[in-house]
Write a protein that holds these residues in place. Structure first.
Motif, mmCIF file in Angstrom:
data_model
loop_
_atom_site.group_PDB
_atom_site.id
_atom_site.type_symbol
_atom_site.label_atom_id
_atom_site.label_comp_id
_atom_site.label_asym_id
_atom_site.label_seq_id
_atom_site.Cartn_x
_atom_site.Cartn_y
_atom_site.Cartn_z
ATOM 1 N N ILE A 26 124.358 -6.214 -78.637
ATOM 2 C CA ILE A 26 124.051 -5.399 -77.464
ATOM 3 C C ILE A 26 122.648 -4.805 -77.564
ATOM 4 O O ILE A 26 121.894 -4.811 -76.582
ATOM 5 N N SER A 27 122.273 -4.315 -78.733
ATOM 6 C CA SER A 27 120.930 -3.748 -78.870
ATOM 7 C C SER A 27 119.855 -4.820 -78.688
ATOM 8 O O SER A 27 118.803 -4.556 -78.115
ATOM 9 N N THR A 28 120.116 -6.042 -79.137
ATOM 10 C CA THR A 28 119.163 -7.135 -78.943
ATOM 11 C C THR A 28 119.094 -7.541 -77.476
ATOM 12 O O THR A 28 118.004 -7.762 -76.938
ATOM 13 N N VAL A 29 120.246 -7.631 -76.819
ATOM 14 C CA VAL A 29 120.281 -8.037 -75.409
ATOM 15 C C VAL A 29 119.579 -7.001 -74.540
ATOM 16 O O VAL A 29 118.871 -7.353 -73.585
ATOM 17 N N LEU A 30 119.745 -5.733 -74.837
ATOM 18 C CA LEU A 30 119.094 -4.690 -74.037
ATOM 19 C C LEU A 30 117.575 -4.744 -74.143
ATOM 20 O O LEU A 30 116.873 -4.260 -73.255
ATOM 21 N N GLN A 31 117.053 -5.329 -75.201
ATOM 22 C CA GLN A 31 115.611 -5.454 -75.367
ATOM 23 C C GLN A 31 115.037 -6.673 -74.656
ATOM 24 O O GLN A 31 113.818 -6.826 -74.588
ATOM 25 N N MET A 32 115.897 -7.530 -74.104
ATOM 26 C CA MET A 32 115.432 -8.725 -73.403
ATOM 27 C C MET A 32 114.692 -8.330 -72.129
ATOM 28 O O MET A 32 115.079 -7.380 -71.447
ATOM 29 N N GLN A 33 113.642 -9.070 -71.797
ATOM 30 C CA GLN A 33 112.845 -8.779 -70.610
ATOM 31 C C GLN A 33 113.512 -9.288 -69.337
ATOM 32 O O GLN A 33 113.447 -8.645 -68.305
ATOM 33 N N SER A 34 114.161 -10.440 -69.413
ATOM 34 C CA SER A 34 114.740 -11.083 -68.240
ATOM 35 C C SER A 34 116.090 -10.460 -67.890
ATOM 36 O O SER A 34 116.995 -10.397 -68.730
ATOM 37 N N GLU A 36 118.177 -11.764 -65.743
ATOM 38 C CA GLU A 36 119.120 -12.883 -65.692
ATOM 39 C C GLU A 36 119.608 -13.244 -67.096
ATOM 40 O O GLU A 36 120.788 -13.530 -67.294
ATOM 41 N N GLY A 37 118.717 -13.204 -68.058
ATOM 42 C CA GLY A 37 119.096 -13.478 -69.444
ATOM 43 C C GLY A 37 120.065 -12.444 -69.977
ATOM 44 O O GLY A 37 121.021 -12.769 -70.682
ATOM 45 N N ARG A 38 119.815 -11.178 -69.640
ATOM 46 C CA ARG A 38 120.741 -10.116 -70.054
ATOM 47 C C ARG A 38 122.112 -10.315 -69.443
ATOM 48 O O ARG A 38 123.130 -10.152 -70.110
ATOM 49 N N PHE A 39 122.146 -10.684 -68.159
ATOM 50 C CA PHE A 39 123.419 -10.899 -67.483
ATOM 51 C C PHE A 39 124.196 -12.042 -68.138
ATOM 52 O O PHE A 39 125.395 -11.929 -68.371
ATOM 53 N N LYS A 40 123.514 -13.154 -68.447
ATOM 54 C CA LYS A 40 124.184 -14.295 -69.085
ATOM 55 C C LYS A 40 124.708 -13.914 -70.461
ATOM 56 O O LYS A 40 125.830 -14.270 -70.830
ATOM 57 N N ALA A 41 123.899 -13.176 -71.224
ATOM 58 C CA ALA A 41 124.326 -12.783 -72.567
ATOM 59 C C ALA A 41 125.530 -11.851 -72.508
ATOM 60 O O ALA A 41 126.496 -12.018 -73.267
#
Length: 114
Positions: A26-34, A36-41
């Motif tokens: 979760i901490s890695t996903v929250l740092q994602m810029q996209s 759409e990428g966060r939603f998929k993860a």
């Protein structure tokens, strides 16, 4: 006391490892810029997390309680949930990630609402 200690090792240790893993994810996903990428993860992790919580939650309630000589109705319900309902929900939860299954589910619910 030995049975309780084994229950802690058998049930709670894997739950703690899973929670630590999800915390890192979760901490890695929250740092994602996209977005759409966060939603998929989160979509991928969400279905797995639901299954893990259902399985370990019901197992914890089933096995991490003081022993009693009499099995009451709640104990029976938890036992059935742990051994029968959770494994049957697993494929349903994972199939809801499929776009085709979501489309069919939307059509069926739209038809039934009329």
């Amino acid at each position: 006391m030995a049975i309780f200690a084994m229950g802690v090792v058998t049930l709670l240790a894997p739950v703690c490892l899973s929670l630590v893993s999800y915390w890192n994810i979760i901490s890695t996903v929250l740092q994602m810029q996209s977005e759409e990428g966060r939603f998929k993860a989160f979509s991928n992790c969400g279905s797995h997390l639901i299954v893990v919580v259902l399985f370990y939650g019901s197992a914890t309630f089933a096995y991490m309680r003081p022993n009693s000589k009499i099995m009451n109705e709640r104990d029976k319900m938890i036992s059935v949930f742990y051994s029968a309902v959770t494994p049957k929900l697993n494929p349903i939860i994972y199939s809801l990630r499929n776009k085709d299954v979501k489309g069919v589910l939307r059509r069926v619910t739209a038809k039934s609402s009329f």
